[in-house]
Design an enzyme around this catalytic site. Sequence first.
Site, PDB file in Angstrom:
ATOM      1  N   HIS A   1       1.976   0.744   6.715  1.00 34.24           N
ATOM      2  CA  HIS A   1       1.496   1.650   5.354  1.00 34.24           C
ATOM      3  C   HIS A   1       2.218   2.258   4.787  1.00 34.24           C
ATOM      4  O   HIS A   1       3.439   3.596   5.236  1.00 34.24           O
ATOM      5  CB  HIS A   1       0.364   1.767   6.331  1.00 34.24           C
ATOM      6  CG  HIS A   1      -0.594   0.644   6.525  1.00 34.24           C
ATOM      7  ND1 HIS A   1      -0.257   0.396   8.166  1.00 34.24           N
ATOM      8  CD2 HIS A   1      -1.909   0.199   6.776  1.00 34.24           C
ATOM      9  CE1 HIS A   1      -1.392  -0.648   8.795  1.00 34.24           C
ATOM     10  NE2 HIS A   1      -1.737  -0.575   7.493  1.00 34.24           N
TER      11      HIS A   1
ATOM     12  N   SER B   1      -5.507  -4.548  10.841  1.00 34.84           N
ATOM     13  CA  SER B   1      -5.654  -3.475  12.478  1.00 34.84           C
ATOM     14  C   SER B   1      -6.414  -4.284  12.542  1.00 34.84           C
ATOM     15  O   SER B   1      -7.861  -4.828  12.624  1.00 34.84           O
ATOM     16  CB  SER B   1      -6.480  -2.216  11.524  1.00 34.84           C
ATOM     17  OG  SER B   1      -5.565  -1.331  10.612  1.00 34.84           O
TER      18      SER B   1
ATOM     19  N   TYR C   1       0.316   4.623   4.032  1.00 36.18           N
ATOM     20  CA  TYR C   1       0.639   6.553   4.554  1.00 36.18           C
ATOM     21  C   TYR C   1       1.020   6.519   5.826  1.00 36.18           C
ATOM     22  O   TYR C   1       1.360   7.765   6.404  1.00 36.18           O
ATOM     23  CB  TYR C   1      -0.801   6.364   4.853  1.00 36.18           C
ATOM     24  CG  TYR C   1      -1.350   5.688   5.875  1.00 36.18           C
ATOM     25  CD1 TYR C   1      -1.081   5.923   7.633  1.00 36.18           C
ATOM     26  CD2 TYR C   1      -2.399   3.937   4.869  1.00 36.18           C
ATOM     27  CE1 TYR C   1      -1.427   4.632   8.160  1.00 36.18           C
ATOM     28  CE2 TYR C   1      -2.670   3.597   6.393  1.00 36.18           C
ATOM     29  CZ  TYR C   1      -2.705   3.484   7.654  1.00 36.18           C
ATOM     30  OH  TYR C   1      -2.626   3.064   9.108  1.00 36.18           O
ATOM     31  N   GLU C   2       2.277   5.379   6.817  1.00 32.43           N
ATOM     32  CA  GLU C   2       2.589   5.692   7.686  1.00 32.43           C
ATOM     33  C   GLU C   2       4.287   7.125   7.148  1.00 32.43           C
ATOM     34  O   GLU C   2       5.452   7.551   8.197  1.00 32.43           O
ATOM     35  CB  GLU C   2       3.500   4.896   8.590  1.00 32.43           C
ATOM     36  CG  GLU C   2       1.847   4.214   9.348  1.00 32.43           C
ATOM     37  CD  GLU C   2       2.893   2.522   9.985  1.00 32.43           C
ATOM     38  OE1 GLU C   2       3.150   2.818  10.232  1.00 32.43           O
ATOM     39  OE2 GLU C   2       2.194   1.420   8.966  1.00 32.43           O
TER      40      GLU C   2
ATOM     41  N   HIS D   1     -11.588   6.134  12.406  1.00 38.44           N
ATOM     42  CA  HIS D   1     -11.273   5.169  13.009  1.00 38.44           C
ATOM     43  C   HIS D   1     -11.438   4.178  14.471  1.00 38.44           C
ATOM     44  O   HIS D   1     -11.313   3.085  14.579  1.00 38.44           O
ATOM     45  CB  HIS D   1      -9.735   5.249  13.061  1.00 38.44           C
ATOM     46  CG  HIS D   1      -8.793   4.412  13.283  1.00 38.44           C
ATOM     47  ND1 HIS D   1      -8.333   3.602  12.188  1.00 38.44           N
ATOM     48  CD2 HIS D   1      -7.621   4.019  14.153  1.00 38.44           C
ATOM     49  CE1 HIS D   1      -7.442   2.587  12.854  1.00 38.44           C
ATOM     50  NE2 HIS D   1      -7.250   2.904  14.023  1.00 38.44           N
TER      51      HIS D   1
ATOM     52  N   HIS E   1      -1.359  -1.588  16.476  1.00 40.49           N
ATOM     53  CA  HIS E   1      -0.343  -2.632  15.790  1.00 40.49           C
ATOM     54  C   HIS E   1       0.495  -2.982  16.541  1.00 40.49           C
ATOM     55  O   HIS E   1       1.462  -1.886  16.810  1.00 40.49           O
ATOM     56  CB  HIS E   1       0.136  -2.176  14.829  1.00 40.49           C
ATOM     57  CG  HIS E   1      -0.612  -1.762  13.630  1.00 40.49           C
ATOM     58  ND1 HIS E   1      -0.585  -2.795  12.473  1.00 40.49           N
ATOM     59  CD2 HIS E   1      -1.440  -1.136  12.942  1.00 40.49           C
ATOM     60  CE1 HIS E   1      -1.994  -2.476  11.620  1.00 40.49           C
ATOM     61  NE2 HIS E   1      -2.861  -1.563  12.540  1.00 40.49           N
TER      62      HIS E   1
ATOM     63  N   MET F   1      -6.335   0.430   3.168  1.00 35.81           N
ATOM     64  CA  MET F   1      -4.898   1.045   2.416  1.00 35.81           C
ATOM     65  C   MET F   1      -3.899   0.368   2.869  1.00 35.81           C
ATOM     66  O   MET F   1      -3.200   0.733   3.394  1.00 35.81           O
ATOM     67  CB  MET F   1      -5.127   2.802   3.714  1.00 35.81           C
ATOM     68  CG  MET F   1      -6.012   3.359   3.774  1.00 35.81           C
ATOM     69  SD  MET F   1      -5.662   4.711   5.509  1.00 35.81           S
ATOM     70  CE  MET F   1      -7.531   5.407   5.373  1.00 35.81           C
ATOM     71  N   SER F   2      -4.593  -1.027   2.469  1.00 37.77           N
ATOM     72  CA  SER F   2      -2.859  -2.189   2.256  1.00 37.77           C
ATOM     73  C   SER F   2      -2.905  -3.377   1.449  1.00 37.77           C
ATOM     74  O   SER F   2      -3.569  -3.218   1.133  1.00 37.77           O
ATOM     75  CB  SER F   2      -2.982  -2.335   3.871  1.00 37.77           C
ATOM     76  OG  SER F   2      -4.284  -3.388   3.932  1.00 37.77           O
TER      77      SER F   2
ATOM     78  N   ALA G   1      -8.975  -4.586   7.933  1.00 42.08           N
ATOM     79  CA  ALA G   1      -9.620  -4.044   7.548  1.00 42.08           C
ATOM     80  C   ALA G   1      -9.936  -3.002   6.622  1.00 42.08           C
ATOM     81  O   ALA G   1      -9.553  -2.472   5.855  1.00 42.08           O
ATOM     82  CB  ALA G   1      -9.721  -2.852   9.282  1.00 42.08           C
TER      83      ALA G   1
ATOM     84  N   ASN H   1     -17.092  -0.451   8.271  1.00 45.67           N
ATOM     85  CA  ASN H   1     -17.819   0.969   8.534  1.00 45.67           C
ATOM     86  C   ASN H   1     -18.597   0.778   6.352  1.00 45.67           C
ATOM     87  O   ASN H   1     -17.631  -0.017   5.343  1.00 45.67           O
ATOM     88  CB  ASN H   1     -16.981   1.798   8.444  1.00 45.67           C
ATOM     89  CG  ASN H   1     -15.680   1.936   7.852  1.00 45.67           C
ATOM     90  OD1 ASN H   1     -14.655   0.781   7.559  1.00 45.67           O
ATOM     91  ND2 ASN H   1     -15.723   2.959   6.305  1.00 45.67           N
TER      92      ASN H   1
END
Length: 284
Positions: free
Chosen positions: A90, A37, A92-93, A259, A68, A221-222, A120, A245
């Site tokens: 991803h 990301s 989650y997509e 985000h 992206h 998440m990846s 990230a 973060n």
Amino acid sequence: MSASNECRYKYEECKDTADWLLSRIPQRPTVAIICGSGLGGLADLLENRHIFPYQDIPNFPKSTVQGHAGQLVFGELRGKQCVCMQGRFHFYEGYNITTVTYPVRVFFLLGVEILIVTNAAGGLNPEFSVGDIMMIKDHINMPGFAGQNPLCGPNDERVRFPCMSDAYDKDLAHLAQEAAEEQGCTSYIRHGVYCMLTGPTFETIAECRVLQMLGADAVGMSTVPEVVVARHCGLRVFGLSLITNKVVTDYDSKERANHEEVLETTRMRTEDLQRLVSHLVGKL
Ligand SMILES: *[C@@H]1O[C@H](CO)[C@@H](O)[C@H](O)[C@H]1NC(C)=O
């Protein structure tokens, strides 16, 4: 052949994609870089670029996330032939785990030998600061715990049970450390364990505490499915997490993961990360 005997990835499809690409590029990339990301700027460093938007590539999935670009970029980085994924897929997509890892199998068929993954991630290790760059020394495949391993189902019986204790290549990590030292950026380099959750929700406080107890230093998440498939293909892997973060582990904290903060930190550190990756590639 009945569906139950078929691999979930189709060699012929991957081969078609690879051949289509190979017939359109003069280079033969040996290094693939998956840009996380906001880290797609890496691809802009390549020289003599050949760019293919995902939607133009046969059998390739399409990226949907903001930030992206969604294209494959071929070119030279420090004299090495590379291919960059600007935008990854991803889970989650809504893609299944086979689709998420499709590009890695294509990279292998292109002749790639080394995969560099970037992402990230949220910092779980209390000693990490926002903006740190973590070299991934190991991962926790949380979706794998829940049955979402890209190698599930009928597969190449020669590599039915691939080893993962050596998933992250020690020699590459060593070279990267050297590169960081030469660049004088070791003050924000960390080493640690990356844990993947599927997202798209950020973690609850209780979840962050669990992950810390499990020994994870960063969460995202990846990355993990791609690394699993890369190892299945015999690629050597190096991974970097940009700590964008710090996760919230305190019920009295007013902070909330978002985000925008992730993208903001990424912008701040993106050039440092790019320099490190390109320096590493130059040393390969
Ligand atoms: C994964 O998604 C792709 C694309 O939608 C589909 O063709 C394929 O059958 C799916 N695979 C599995 C194992 O569900």
